[in-house]
Design an enzyme around this catalytic site. Structure first.
Site, short mmCIF file in Angstrom:
data_model
loop_
_atom_site.label_atom_id
_atom_site.label_comp_id
_atom_site.label_asym_id
_atom_site.label_seq_id
_atom_site.Cartn_x
_atom_site.Cartn_y
_atom_site.Cartn_z
N HIS A 83 0.93 -1.24 -0.02
CA HIS A 83 0.15 0.06 -0.10
C HIS A 83 0.92 1.43 0.03
CE1 HIS A 83 -2.22 -3.24 2.09
NE2 HIS A 83 -3.20 -2.83 1.28
N GLU A 135 -3.00 3.42 1.84
CA GLU A 135 -2.55 4.03 0.79
C GLU A 135 -2.56 5.49 0.85
OE1 GLU A 135 -3.70 3.96 -3.94
OE2 GLU A 135 -4.13 2.10 -2.92
N THR A 173 -6.20 3.74 -5.41
CA THR A 173 -6.10 2.86 -6.64
C THR A 173 -6.95 1.64 -6.36
OG1 THR A 173 -4.38 1.34 -5.71
CG2 THR A 173 -3.42 3.10 -6.71
N CYS A 203 -6.19 1.10 -10.58
CA CYS A 203 -5.44 0.19 -11.24
C CYS A 203 -5.96 -0.74 -12.11
CB CYS A 203 -4.63 -0.45 -10.03
SG CYS A 203 -5.24 -1.96 -9.41
N SER A 232 -10.05 -3.05 0.57
CA SER A 232 -11.13 -1.80 0.14
C SER A 232 -11.53 -2.45 -1.20
CB SER A 232 -10.10 -0.61 -0.20
OG SER A 232 -10.90 0.35 -0.86
N ASN A 233 -10.69 -3.13 -2.03
CA ASN A 233 -11.13 -3.53 -3.43
C ASN A 233 -11.94 -4.78 -3.25
OD1 ASN A 233 -9.76 -6.20 -4.34
ND2 ASN A 233 -8.22 -5.17 -3.11
N SER A 276 -6.07 -9.38 -3.43
CA SER A 276 -4.96 -9.73 -2.41
C SER A 276 -5.51 -11.01 -2.08
CB SER A 276 -4.95 -8.95 -1.26
OG SER A 276 -6.48 -8.54 -0.57
#
Length: 344
Positions: A83, A135, A173, A203, A232-233, A276
């Site tokens: 991050h 991040e 990102t 990203c 987060s993603n 991840s």
């Protein structure tokens, strides 16, 4: 997929791409290589990536995860997570006489460099992201006097800048593409001359995983997103699935967290995972579903990914000797901790 059973009418839509992105793969391999090359312990500042299983697996191999640089004894190796960290953290490591490995995702590094460049040109920088995310903290630390956080479109009304003709937006990102552009539109309504970054900050992996979920969301009664709650993603994938039309969407770390009640009246289950997440966890979810009659698996492919990143350059140096030398050169009695992860 192994020996899976299927009940008539029941199916699984499996998102592709899913799971590890190039930046996460690089960071996890970096920890494994550091442990292999230098031996345990290798300290990692914050979780190397936001996934419970990955962190637990690396801990068993000898990685020691800490929240603050000051927790690492002098004369040791500390790795910075994917991050990214602020320049002040690099300085903390220097003062603490630590050898460092920077595993920051190159795409996050790109945003850091953009922040520095626009700050040097005296722009006000509007960083779209979530308060408290590692991040965001790292990027903000590159130019704290120039950056202000915008946490969603509703936050745009509170933004004030020195010169509306010199303002630019950057982004965390791992956000939802749609959410980010909604925030950008709100900011442009207030600052018509708002400058966009040279390329999209979100990203490629985040975009591709969201696109696959959008494609299957309209057909899925239920979407299961494999990922940790601090990712987060992964959380964004749940939101994207619901917006795409899925009747329900849930985030789970492991297959045994799935509630069988979620399957009531469900014929189509969508499955994906955050950037991840190792694929072994997705395989376990597929096996769990197959045991309940959802053995017919169809791939929903949104994009092909071939990007790879080289490992951190620091892995080519003898960091144990470097860490010992730092202690000797800068004084102090600290020595490398070789007791292993039990001390953490």
């Amino acid at each position: 997929m192994g020996c899976m059973t299927a009940s008539p009418g029941r199916r699984v839509l499996l998102a592709a791409p899913r799971g590890y992105c190039a930046g996460v793969d690089r960071a996890v391999i970096a920890v494994e290589k550091a442990l292999e090359q230098y031996g345990a312990p290798v300290y990692v500042r914050h979780e190397i990536v936001h996934n419970k299983y990955v962190v637990q697996t690396l801990e068993k191999k000898g990685a020691v995860f800490v929240e603050r640089t000051e927790e690492v004894p002098p004369g040791n190796i500390v790795m910075f997570s994917a991050h990214g960290v602020a320049p002040a953290v690099h300085e903390e490591a220097r003062r603490g006489r630590l050898a460092t490995i920077d595993a920051t995702c190159p795409l996050v590094t790109k945003v850091h460099k953009e922040a520095v460049r626009f700050a040097n040109e005296d722009y006000d920088i509007l960083l779209i992201g979530h308060e408290g995310h590692e991040e965001v903290i790292g990027t903000s630390g590159e130019a704290p006097e120039h950056i202000q956080l915008v946490d969603g479109p509703e936050d745009a009304a509170n933004v004030e800048v020195r010169d509306p003709s010199k303002v630019v937006w950057l982004s965390q990102t791992t956000l939802s593409v749609d959410e980010t552009m909604e925030t950008v539109d709100a900011l442009k309504g207030k600052f018509p001359q708002l400058l966009s970054p040279p390329s999209d900050d979100i990203c490629y992996a985040t975009q591709n995983r969201q696109l696959a979920v959008k494609q299957m969301g309209a057909e899925a009664d239920l979407v299961v997103v494999v990922g940790s709650r601090n990712s987060s993603n992964s959380k964004r994938l749940v939101e994207v699935a619901k917006l795409a039309g899925a009747r329900a969407a849930h985030l789970v770390d492991f297959a045994d967290e799935i509630d069988e009640a979620w399957l009531d009246g469900v014929t189509t289950v969508g499955v994906t995972s955050g950037a991840s997440v190792p694929d072994v966890l997705v395989e376990q979810v597929l096996e769990w579903l197959a045991e309940r009659g959802y053995g017919d698996v169809e791939i929903v492919r949104a994009a092909e990914e071939s990007i790879t990143f080289s490992l951190p350059k620091e892995l080519r140096r003898d960091l144990r000797d470097e860490a010992t030398a730092l202690v000797a050169e800068r004084g102090g009695t600290g020595t490398a901790d070789t007791t292993g992860p039990d001390r953490a």
